[in-house]
Design an enzyme around this catalytic site. Sequence first.
Site, PDB file in Angstrom:
ATOM      1  N   LYS A  35     -16.066   8.059 -14.437  1.00  0.00           N
ATOM      2  CA  LYS A  35     -16.605   7.058 -14.094  1.00  0.00           C
ATOM      3  C   LYS A  35     -15.799   6.641 -13.003  1.00  0.00           C
ATOM      4  O   LYS A  35     -15.529   5.608 -13.139  1.00  0.00           O
ATOM      5  CB  LYS A  35     -17.562   6.594 -15.042  1.00  0.00           C
ATOM      6  CG  LYS A  35     -18.057   5.576 -14.285  1.00  0.00           C
ATOM      7  CD  LYS A  35     -19.080   5.558 -15.843  1.00  0.00           C
ATOM      8  CE  LYS A  35     -20.808   4.000 -15.283  1.00  0.00           C
ATOM      9  NZ  LYS A  35     -21.438   5.090 -14.777  1.00  0.00           N
ATOM     10  N   ARG A  62       0.466  -0.836   0.500  1.00  0.00           N
ATOM     11  CA  ARG A  62       0.283  -0.174   0.019  1.00  0.00           C
ATOM     12  C   ARG A  62       0.808   1.044   0.194  1.00  0.00           C
ATOM     13  O   ARG A  62       1.905   1.123   0.890  1.00  0.00           O
ATOM     14  CB  ARG A  62      -1.025  -0.196   1.103  1.00  0.00           C
ATOM     15  CG  ARG A  62      -1.700   1.309   0.952  1.00  0.00           C
ATOM     16  CD  ARG A  62      -2.459   1.005   2.134  1.00  0.00           C
ATOM     17  NE  ARG A  62      -3.498   2.458   2.877  1.00  0.00           N
ATOM     18  CZ  ARG A  62      -3.576   3.374   3.266  1.00  0.00           C
ATOM     19  NH1 ARG A  62      -2.810   3.603   4.135  1.00  0.00           N
ATOM     20  NH2 ARG A  62      -3.986   4.583   3.488  1.00  0.00           N
TER      21      ARG A  62
HETATM   22  N1  PMP Z   1     -24.635  10.530 -13.526  1.00  0.00           N
HETATM   23  C1  PMP Z   1     -23.938   9.465 -12.704  1.00  0.00           C
HETATM   24  C2  PMP Z   1     -23.865   9.928 -11.550  1.00  0.00           C
HETATM   25  C3  PMP Z   1     -24.195   7.854 -12.841  1.00  0.00           C
HETATM   26  O1  PMP Z   1     -23.686   7.029 -11.629  1.00  0.00           O
HETATM   27  C4  PMP Z   1     -24.906   7.419 -13.846  1.00  0.00           C
HETATM   28  C5  PMP Z   1     -24.954   6.103 -13.774  1.00  0.00           C
HETATM   29  N2  PMP Z   1     -23.806   5.233 -13.819  1.00  0.00           N
HETATM   30  C6  PMP Z   1     -25.639   8.431 -14.778  1.00  0.00           C
HETATM   31  C7  PMP Z   1     -25.495   9.849 -14.506  1.00  0.00           C
HETATM   32  C8  PMP Z   1     -26.112   8.524 -16.455  1.00  0.00           C
HETATM   33  O2  PMP Z   1     -24.674   7.603 -16.753  1.00  0.00           O
HETATM   34  P1  PMP Z   1     -25.835   7.159 -17.894  1.00  0.00           P
HETATM   35  O3  PMP Z   1     -26.236   7.613 -18.965  1.00  0.00           O
HETATM   36  O4  PMP Z   1     -23.995   6.509 -18.771  1.00  0.00           O
HETATM   37  O5  PMP Z   1     -25.147   5.512 -17.515  1.00  0.00           O
END
Ligand code: PMP
Length: 286
Positions: free
Chosen positions: A150, A100
């Site tokens: 993401k 870590r």
């Molecule tokens: N905003 C957030 C915070 C999310 O987690 C998601 C879904 N993962 C979305 C928007 C929608 O994104 P998508 O249409 O690509 O699923």
Amino acid sequence: MRTVYVNGAYLPENEASISIFDRGFLMADGVYEVTSVLDGKLIDFDGHAVRLARSLDELEMRNPVSKDDLLEIHRELVRLNGIEEGLIYLQITRGSDGDRDFAFPDPETTEPTVVLFTQNKPSMADSPAAKRGAKVISIDDIRWGRRDIKTVQLLYPSMGKMIAKKAGCDDAWMVEDGFVTEGTSNNAYIVKGNRIITRHLGNEILHGITRAAVLRMAREAQMEVEERSFTIEEAQQADEAFTTSASAFVMPVVEIDGVTLGEGLPGKVAMRLREIYLDEMRKTAV
Ligand code: PMP
């Protein structure tokens, strides 16, 4: 039992494992994608593959799988698990160098971890929740400043979902500096007449793959689209509201912080967009 994918191997879920030193586990140092499956085919695979590459790039993480291989893995998991309707979850982390440390490990010698698994969801398109519409409450958006990436840091969205459930609601819309950013796991919209309003893109929200498709289809259907911030008060006065995500498609919203929208039923625009989206995406599914 499901067959899952871990670092090149297809395994029964109870035989799949990763290191306890994996940075995804220790530091949420990882990104993910969720792609839906309808009629045994992948919805908007390209969109998810492009966003995944961008998320990895922004975090200076190596992309360990080519787009062709990624498609092949998705399809193989759909086949092996007999998924007609459901989701494919994909996660890539910076891996583990066996200890870590806050500093990133050497990307030349540390392999990213790649995990994929399926979720069978038979009534995703014909969803009872979409016929009823969702109730949302607002909560403060206290997430980090790069929500366009993401990442798997989903603790606060997860807490938001629990706050909503405890209040007898389905989901929470997050608010920053007085304006709605997005839902805990979806993008947020309001409708005024023939106009759809949703927050503009930036670091403050995830650039939804469903958002891009739905806005394109709305414009093609001669609806007006305005990409700007809106407040909870404006949303409560709107004709309709809805959310979009790869797992729930277009989901009508019928109540915001206890205020019922219109008759308290899913709105016409939201239901029409849901239908157009599902039709179009089934046609272009791979
Ligand atoms: N905003 C957030 C915070 C999310 O987690 C998601 C879904 N993962 C979305 C928007 C929608 O994104 P998508 O249409 O690509 O699923």
